[in-house]
Design an enzyme around this catalytic site. Structure first.
Site, PDB file in Angstrom:
ATOM      1  N   GLU A 119       1.013  -1.190   0.014  1.00  0.00           N
ATOM      2  CA  GLU A 119       0.098  -0.081   0.018  1.00  0.00           C
ATOM      3  C   GLU A 119       0.788   1.174  -0.005  1.00  0.00           C
ATOM      4  O   GLU A 119       1.444   1.713   0.974  1.00  0.00           O
ATOM      5  CB  GLU A 119      -0.927  -0.076   1.197  1.00  0.00           C
ATOM      6  CG  GLU A 119      -1.762   1.207   1.241  1.00  0.00           C
ATOM      7  CD  GLU A 119      -2.960   1.381   0.335  1.00  0.00           C
ATOM      8  OE1 GLU A 119      -3.346   2.186   0.019  1.00  0.00           O
ATOM      9  OE2 GLU A 119      -3.231   0.202  -0.149  1.00  0.00           O
ATOM     10  N   LYS A 253     -12.248 -12.987  14.962  1.00  0.00           N
ATOM     11  CA  LYS A 253     -12.133 -12.743  13.741  1.00  0.00           C
ATOM     12  C   LYS A 253     -13.324 -11.737  13.156  1.00  0.00           C
ATOM     13  O   LYS A 253     -13.843 -11.627  11.889  1.00  0.00           O
ATOM     14  CB  LYS A 253     -12.378 -14.016  12.582  1.00  0.00           C
ATOM     15  CG  LYS A 253     -11.222 -15.039  12.972  1.00  0.00           C
ATOM     16  CD  LYS A 253      -9.799 -14.430  12.678  1.00  0.00           C
ATOM     17  CE  LYS A 253      -8.777 -15.543  12.993  1.00  0.00           C
ATOM     18  NZ  LYS A 253      -8.650 -16.188  14.030  1.00  0.00           N
ATOM     19  N   HIS A 419      -1.212  10.348  -2.645  1.00  0.00           N
ATOM     20  CA  HIS A 419      -1.192   9.000  -3.365  1.00  0.00           C
ATOM     21  C   HIS A 419      -0.686   8.874  -4.507  1.00  0.00           C
ATOM     22  O   HIS A 419       0.218   8.253  -5.100  1.00  0.00           O
ATOM     23  CB  HIS A 419      -2.505   8.238  -3.247  1.00  0.00           C
ATOM     24  CG  HIS A 419      -3.128   7.560  -2.271  1.00  0.00           C
ATOM     25  ND1 HIS A 419      -2.862   6.164  -2.060  1.00  0.00           N
ATOM     26  CD2 HIS A 419      -3.417   7.885  -1.131  1.00  0.00           C
ATOM     27  CE1 HIS A 419      -3.347   5.901  -0.977  1.00  0.00           C
ATOM     28  NE2 HIS A 419      -3.843   6.838  -0.313  1.00  0.00           N
TER      29      HIS A 419
END
Length: 430
Positions: A119, A253, A419
Site C-alpha cells: 500500500e 475474527k 497517493h
C-alpha cells in the site's frame, strides 16, 4: 532439476508413481490424483508440489522458490502448524516506520517499527504522524488488560436446566483451573461467564495466555473444560445434549460489542498532547479543522462499536505480516476508538487511540519464522515477560500517528495528491 525428477519418480503416492503423476496436466488427471505429498513438510515434498502445480496450471512459480535462503536454511519446523500443502514463500516488501518515541508502561524508548505492505503512502503517512508525535514529546501508551476468549454453547434440556448448569459451572472454577493446567503450560483460566438463550447455555471462557496470542490455546483449553462438564454434569441429574466450541460471542475474527467493552487479546491506549503550532507546521492545517474533521467522519460512519478513520486496519495488517501475527484477526483488532479534542492545556489538542482487542503474541504461530523473528527482534519483543503488552503499546503508538496523518490529509484535501506522489492513482492522460 534432475535430482527433483529422480525424487518424484522414486516415490509412490496413493499407490501410483509420482513421476507419472507429475507428467500429466489434464484437468481429469488433476481431479483424479489430488494434491501430492499431503502431510509431508520436507523441502523435497514442497518443491515437488510446486512443480506439480506448475505442470497442471501451466504457469511458472519460480518466484516462490528459494524459501528463506541464503540467510536461513529450510526447516520443516517453519511450516509445521503454520501451513499445509506448502509450495513456497510469498515475498512482500518490508519498510520501516519511525523513529517514534514511546513512553509506555512496557515499551519505553525510541523505536523503528517494521511493516510489510504493498500500500503506497501508508508508511510515509505513518512516519509523518510519528514525527508529529515525537515533536510533541512522544506517545504515552498503556497496555492495561490481557484476556483471550473462547465462547462455546452447551445445548441443555431447557432454559431452567441451562441456568442450573451455568451456576454449577461457575462454582466449579477451581476444578476447571486444574483441567486447563493439565492441557496447557501457559494458559490460566480467569473467568467463565454465561448467557442463556432458551435451552442454549452460551459460555465465555477468558484466559491469560502470557506471551502467546492464545487463539488455539483457548480452543484446546475450552474443549477440555467442555469435556469435563459433559462428563460430570450428571451431578445435577441432567445432561448436555450437544456442544459447539464457538458461538461467535468471543469476537474471534469479527467485531463485537462485548470485546469493545471487555477486550480480547491485549487492550491498550495511546495518548498525546500536541501544540496547535505543531499541527500547523507538520500536518499543514489548523487545529480546529483537525478536531472538526473527526466529528464529520464519525457522523458519516455512524458505527457505535468502532471509531476509526481508516489507516488502523492498513497499519495493523502491515505490522501483523512483519511480526508473524494472525492476519485473520485484523478485523477484530481494528475495532478501535479515536478521540481528538481541545487540550487540557491552552493551545493544545489532546489525541487518544483505544485498541481494546489486539489479539497478538510474541511466541507461537508465525513469530518463529526467520523473517518475522528478526522483525520482532527489531522492537525487542521475542517472548520476554510482558513482551506482548510491549508490542501492543508499539502497535497502538504507530497506529495513532497513522490515523492523525490520514485525517489531516482528508480534511486538507491532500489525500489524492499524496497517493499520486507516491505512485498511486496516476491520472489518465492522452
Amino acid at each position: 532439476m534432475a535430482t527433483m525428477l529422480k525424487f518424484l519418480r522414486g516415490n509412490l503416492v496413493f499407490g501410483r508413481s509420482v513421476g507419472k503423476r507429475f507428467m500429466h496436466s489434464s484437468a481429469v488427471c488433476m481431479q483424479d490424483m489430488g494434491i501430492p505429498y499431503r502431510g509431508d513438510y520436507s523441502q523435497q515434498a514442497a518443491d515437488a508440489r510446486r512443480q506439480w502445480v506448475e505442470s497442471v496450471t501451466k504457469t511458472s512459480l519460480s518466484s516462490l522458490d528459494g524459501w528463506w535462503e541464503p540467510n536461513d536454511p529450510f526447516d520443516e519446523e517453519h511450516l509445521i502448524a503454520n501451513i499445509e500443502n506448502s509450495i513456497g514463500v510469498i515475498r512482500i516488501p518490508v519498510g520501516v516506520v519511525g523513529p517514534i518515541d514511546i513512553h509506555g508502561k512496557y515499551a519505553s524508548g525510541t523505536f523503528f517499527v517494521p511493516a510489510s505492505t504493498t500500500e503506497g503512502t501508508l508508511l510515509a503517512s505513518a512516519t509523518r504522524g510519528a514525527a508529529l508525535l515525537n515533536k510533541a514529546g512522544g506517545v504515552k501508551a498503556h497496555a492495561y488488560r490481557q484476556r483471550i476468549t473462547r465462547a462455546p454453547t452447551l445445548y441443555c434440556n431447557s432454559a431452567e436446566d441451562a441456568e442450573r448448569v451455568g451456576g454449577w459451572i461457575q462454582s466449579s472454577l477451581p476444578i476447571l483451573h486444574e483441567v486447563v493446567a493439565s492441557v496447557s503450560k501457559r494458559a490460566q483460566l480467569k473467568s467463565v461467564d454465561f448467557f442463556i438463550e432458551e435451552e442454549k447455555l452460551n459460555l465465555v471462557f477468558a484466559y491469560d495466555s502470557a506471551e502467546a496470542a492464545g487463539q488455539n490455546m483457548s480452543t484446546t483449553c475450552t474443549k477440555a473444560c467442555c469435556d469435563w462438564i459433559v462428563d460430570n454434569v450428571k451431578e445435577l441429574d441432567t445432561k448436555i445434549n450437544d456442544v459447539m466450541i464457538e458461538n461467535g460471542l468471543s469476537g474471534d475474527k469479527h467485531t463485537s460489542t462485548i470485546n469493545a467493552l471487555f477486550g480480547r487479546g491485549v487492550s491498550v491506549v495511546a495518548r498525546a498532547s500536541i501544540p496547535n503550532s505543531l499541527i500547523e507546521s507538520v500536518l499543514k492545517l489548523k487545529a480546529e479543522k483537525l478536531i472538526g474533521g473527526i466529528g464529520r467522519d464519525h457522523q458519516l460512519k455512524a458505527m457505535p462499536s468502532s471509531v476509526v478513520i481508516g489507516n488502523v486496519p492498513n497499519m495493523i495488517a502491515a505490522m501483523f505480516a512483519a511480526f508473524g501475527q494472525d492476519l485473520g484477526s485484523v478485523v477484530e483488532c481494528s475495532q478501535v476508538f479515536l478521540n481528538i479534542q481541545k487540550g487540557q492545556y491552552v493551545g493544545h489538542v489532546d489525541v487518544e487511540l483505544k485498541m481494546p482487542s489486539l489479539a497478538i503474541g510474541t511466541v507461537g504461530g508465525g513469530t518463529a519464522l526467520p523473517t518475522q523473528s528478526q522483525c520482532l527482534a527489531m522492537v525487542g519483543c521475542q517472548g520476554e515477560p510482558n513482551s506482548s503488552r510491549k508490542l501492543a503499546e508499539i502497535i497502538a503508538s504507530v497506529c495513532l500517528g497513522a490515523e492523525l496523518s490520514l485525517l489531516a490529509s482528508l480534511v486538507s484535501n491532500s489525500h489524492a495528491s499524496s497517493h499520486d506522489r507516491f505512485g498511486r492513482n496516476r491520472p489518465i492522460t492522452g
